[in-house]
Motif scaffolding. Structure first.
Motif, mmCIF file in Angstrom:
data_model
loop_
_atom_site.group_PDB
_atom_site.id
_atom_site.type_symbol
_atom_site.label_atom_id
_atom_site.label_comp_id
_atom_site.label_asym_id
_atom_site.label_seq_id
_atom_site.Cartn_x
_atom_site.Cartn_y
_atom_site.Cartn_z
ATOM 1 N N LYS A 150 0.822 -1.205 0.000
ATOM 2 C CA LYS A 150 0.000 0.000 0.000
ATOM 3 C C LYS A 150 0.859 1.260 0.000
ATOM 4 O O LYS A 150 0.489 2.288 -0.560
ATOM 5 N N ASN A 151 2.050 1.191 0.656
ATOM 6 C CA ASN A 151 2.900 2.365 0.802
ATOM 7 C C ASN A 151 4.158 2.295 -0.063
ATOM 8 O O ASN A 151 5.132 2.987 0.202
ATOM 9 N N GLN A 152 4.111 1.444 -1.104
ATOM 10 C CA GLN A 152 5.299 1.271 -1.931
ATOM 11 C C GLN A 152 5.711 2.611 -2.558
ATOM 12 O O GLN A 152 4.899 3.335 -3.129
ATOM 13 N N GLY A 153 6.991 2.930 -2.412
ATOM 14 C CA GLY A 153 7.497 4.157 -2.998
ATOM 15 C C GLY A 153 7.270 5.388 -2.150
ATOM 16 O O GLY A 153 7.691 6.476 -2.518
ATOM 17 N N MET A 154 6.638 5.247 -1.003
ATOM 18 C CA MET A 154 6.396 6.401 -0.148
ATOM 19 C C MET A 154 7.704 6.826 0.517
ATOM 20 O O MET A 154 8.569 6.004 0.798
ATOM 21 N N PRO A 155 7.871 8.113 0.802
ATOM 22 C CA PRO A 155 9.141 8.607 1.357
ATOM 23 C C PRO A 155 9.437 8.121 2.760
ATOM 24 O O PRO A 155 10.580 8.137 3.191
ATOM 25 N N ARG A 156 8.427 7.686 3.515
ATOM 26 C CA ARG A 156 8.642 7.249 4.893
ATOM 27 C C ARG A 156 9.740 6.186 4.979
ATOM 28 O O ARG A 156 10.560 6.197 5.890
ATOM 29 N N HIS A 157 9.772 5.272 4.018
ATOM 30 C CA HIS A 157 10.725 4.174 4.083
ATOM 31 C C HIS A 157 12.151 4.652 3.847
ATOM 32 O O HIS A 157 13.091 4.142 4.436
ATOM 33 N N SER A 158 12.326 5.660 2.999
ATOM 34 C CA SER A 158 13.673 6.175 2.769
ATOM 35 C C SER A 158 14.178 6.911 4.011
ATOM 36 O O SER A 158 15.355 6.841 4.349
ATOM 37 N N VAL A 159 13.297 7.615 4.704
ATOM 38 C CA VAL A 159 13.675 8.271 5.957
ATOM 39 C C VAL A 159 13.988 7.216 7.016
ATOM 40 O O VAL A 159 14.944 7.352 7.782
ATOM 41 N N TYR A 160 13.187 6.177 7.049
ATOM 42 C CA TYR A 160 13.408 5.089 7.997
ATOM 43 C C TYR A 160 14.812 4.496 7.820
ATOM 44 O O TYR A 160 15.522 4.254 8.795
ATOM 45 N N ASP A 161 15.217 4.281 6.563
ATOM 46 C CA ASP A 161 16.532 3.700 6.303
ATOM 47 C C ASP A 161 17.644 4.616 6.820
ATOM 48 O O ASP A 161 18.609 4.159 7.437
ATOM 49 N N ALA A 162 17.500 5.918 6.577
ATOM 50 C CA ALA A 162 18.520 6.862 7.046
ATOM 51 C C ALA A 162 18.563 6.905 8.561
ATOM 52 O O ALA A 162 19.639 6.952 9.177
ATOM 53 N N TRP A 163 17.385 6.885 9.187
ATOM 54 C CA TRP A 163 17.333 6.957 10.647
ATOM 55 C C TRP A 163 17.948 5.714 11.283
ATOM 56 O O TRP A 163 18.667 5.807 12.275
ATOM 57 N N LYS A 164 17.701 4.559 10.679
ATOM 58 C CA LYS A 164 18.269 3.325 11.219
ATOM 59 C C LYS A 164 19.798 3.348 11.099
ATOM 60 O O LYS A 164 20.500 2.825 11.979
ATOM 61 N N GLN A 165 20.327 3.949 10.046
ATOM 62 C CA GLN A 165 21.778 4.094 9.919
ATOM 63 C C GLN A 165 22.333 4.968 11.041
ATOM 64 O O GLN A 165 23.378 4.670 11.619
ATOM 65 N N ILE A 166 21.622 6.052 11.346
ATOM 66 C CA ILE A 166 22.059 6.955 12.419
ATOM 67 C C ILE A 166 22.050 6.229 13.752
ATOM 68 O O ILE A 166 22.978 6.353 14.557
ATOM 69 N N LEU A 167 21.003 5.447 14.017
ATOM 70 C CA LEU A 167 20.931 4.692 15.263
ATOM 71 C C LEU A 167 22.083 3.699 15.392
ATOM 72 O O LEU A 167 22.547 3.411 16.498
ATOM 73 N N ALA A 168 22.537 3.183 14.266
ATOM 74 C CA ALA A 168 23.632 2.216 14.271
ATOM 75 C C ALA A 168 24.994 2.891 14.321
ATOM 76 O O ALA A 168 26.024 2.219 14.329
ATOM 77 N N GLY A 169 25.015 4.230 14.340
ATOM 78 C CA GLY A 169 26.273 4.965 14.406
ATOM 79 C C GLY A 169 26.956 5.115 13.064
ATOM 80 O O GLY A 169 28.158 5.437 13.008
ATOM 81 N N GLN A 170 26.226 4.911 11.980
ATOM 82 C CA GLN A 170 26.806 5.017 10.646
ATOM 83 C C GLN A 170 26.596 6.422 10.074
ATOM 84 O O GLN A 170 25.634 7.107 10.413
ATOM 85 N N ALA A 171 27.504 6.840 9.209
ATOM 86 C CA ALA A 171 27.397 8.152 8.579
ATOM 87 C C ALA A 171 26.316 8.132 7.503
ATOM 88 O O ALA A 171 26.105 7.107 6.842
ATOM 89 N N VAL A 172 25.625 9.250 7.335
ATOM 90 C CA VAL A 172 24.607 9.367 6.292
ATOM 91 C C VAL A 172 24.890 10.615 5.460
ATOM 92 O O VAL A 172 25.527 11.560 5.933
ATOM 93 N N ASN A 173 24.413 10.582 4.244
ATOM 94 C CA ASN A 173 24.529 11.753 3.373
ATOM 95 C C ASN A 173 23.464 12.764 3.797
ATOM 96 O O ASN A 173 22.274 12.532 3.611
ATOM 97 N N ARG A 174 23.882 13.867 4.361
ATOM 98 C CA ARG A 174 22.924 14.817 4.934
ATOM 99 C C ARG A 174 22.076 15.485 3.856
ATOM 100 O O ARG A 174 20.897 15.753 4.078
ATOM 101 N N GLU A 175 22.664 15.743 2.721
ATOM 102 C CA GLU A 175 21.899 16.383 1.645
ATOM 103 C C GLU A 175 20.754 15.485 1.198
ATOM 104 O O GLU A 175 19.611 15.939 1.046
ATOM 105 N N HIS A 176 21.053 14.206 0.999
ATOM 106 C CA HIS A 176 20.007 13.260 0.596
ATOM 107 C C HIS A 176 18.977 13.079 1.700
ATOM 108 O O HIS A 176 17.773 12.980 1.441
ATOM 109 N N THR A 177 19.469 13.048 2.949
ATOM 110 C CA THR A 177 18.545 12.867 4.076
ATOM 111 C C THR A 177 17.601 14.052 4.209
ATOM 112 O O THR A 177 16.415 13.878 4.502
#
Length: 276
Positions: free
Chosen positions: A21-48
């Motif tokens: 139902k939510n395929q392609g929705m932006p929530r999942h891309s934000v979720y992926d970035a947030w999970k990287q932050i929780l794991a202590g990994q660097a993220v691309n801030r511009e993309h985030t």
């Protein structure tokens, strides 16, 4: 085993429907970035930032993080996964990330539109036998890892102090956290003010004097000797004798705020260590 198996099947069906139902929705891309932050990994801030803006979120919105764990029998990974999906469905201003032990939930306070959020969350936790530790509010999406730690600490400290409750906020347990950190490497006597250490040594050979306890009560009563004497069940004359003895032994500068702070912290550390 039957309950967990059934939960796994329901979880798969629920997630399949939810993801389709939510395929392609932006929530999942934000979720992926947030999970990287929780794991202590660097993220691309511009993309985030672009991902956040697609959800109408900003990195400098006001956030808080909740750490949810099961307080019942259903603690399998499939059950936690099911709860995480349910949380996102029930609370649109939240993102939930499952871990091995529980669920991290990021709540965007600036995008929350439901005035009954707190009540609904309480109902959700009660129905699913979950308990929660909640971080302080922060205003930088990229600080999530640090505040996720606050959620964990709030739950751990809260369960130690008030095991019958279900919701624990880090701000309510800050003194406990400070004392815990101090005592993680040193004993209370190692960190005591030198003046208090002198009084404790004197009390060891003169237990009837109770100079350390007298000084603590004097501070607790805001330097009101009469009130302190009343609470110690001693005569005012005895109180003044003890105060003079304290000055003779320790020579404390009561007008110095740093001295007062160190003494009050020392008393708190001794109480905490004794309670353990």
């Amino acid at each position: 085993e039957l309950a967990d198996g059934f939960g796994a099947l329901v979880s798969e069906c629920y997630q399949y429907h939810y993801l389709r139902k939510n395929q392609g929705m932006p929530r999942h891309s934000v979720y992926d970035a947030w999970k990287q932050i929780l794991a202590g990994q660097a993220v691309n801030r511009e993309h985030t930032e672009l991902r956040l803006s697609s959800m109408l979120w900003r990195s400098d919105d006001r956030y808080r993080i909740a750490w949810l764990v099961s307080n019942g029998y259903f603690r399998s990974q499939e059950t936690l996964k099911f709860y995480a999906v349910q949380l996102e469905q029930a609370f649109p201003a939240c993102i939930a990330a499952q871990s091995d032990e529980g669920i991290f939930m990021l709540h965007n306070l600036d995008r929350e539109t439901d005035p009954d959020f707190r009540q609904k969350l309480a109902g959700f936790l009660r129905e699913n036998l979950l308990i929660v530790g909640i971080s302080n509010v922060f205003s930088d999406f990229y600080d999530s890892r640090r505040y996720a730690g606050q959620g964990r600490e709030a739950l751990k400290l809260g369960l130690h102090r008030n095991p019958s409750l279900w919701r624990f906020e880090f701000r309510d347990y800050l003194p406990d956290y400070v004392l815990q950190q101090c005592l993680s490497q040193y004993s209370a006597r190692d960190l005591c003010a030198a003046s208090l250490e002198k009084l404790l040594r004197y009390d060891a050979s003169h237990p009837e004097m109770e100079l350390a306890r007298t000084l603590e009560m004097y501070y607790n009563c805001k330097f009101n000797a009469a009130e302190a004497a009343k609470k110690l069940y001693i005569h005012r004359t005895t109180m003044f004798y003890r105060l003079n003895k304290i000055q003779e032994i320790a020579d404390i500068d009561h007008d110095n705020p740093e001295v007062r702070l160190h003494l009050m912290l020392s008393f708190a550390l001794l109480r905490e260590e004794q309670s353990r």
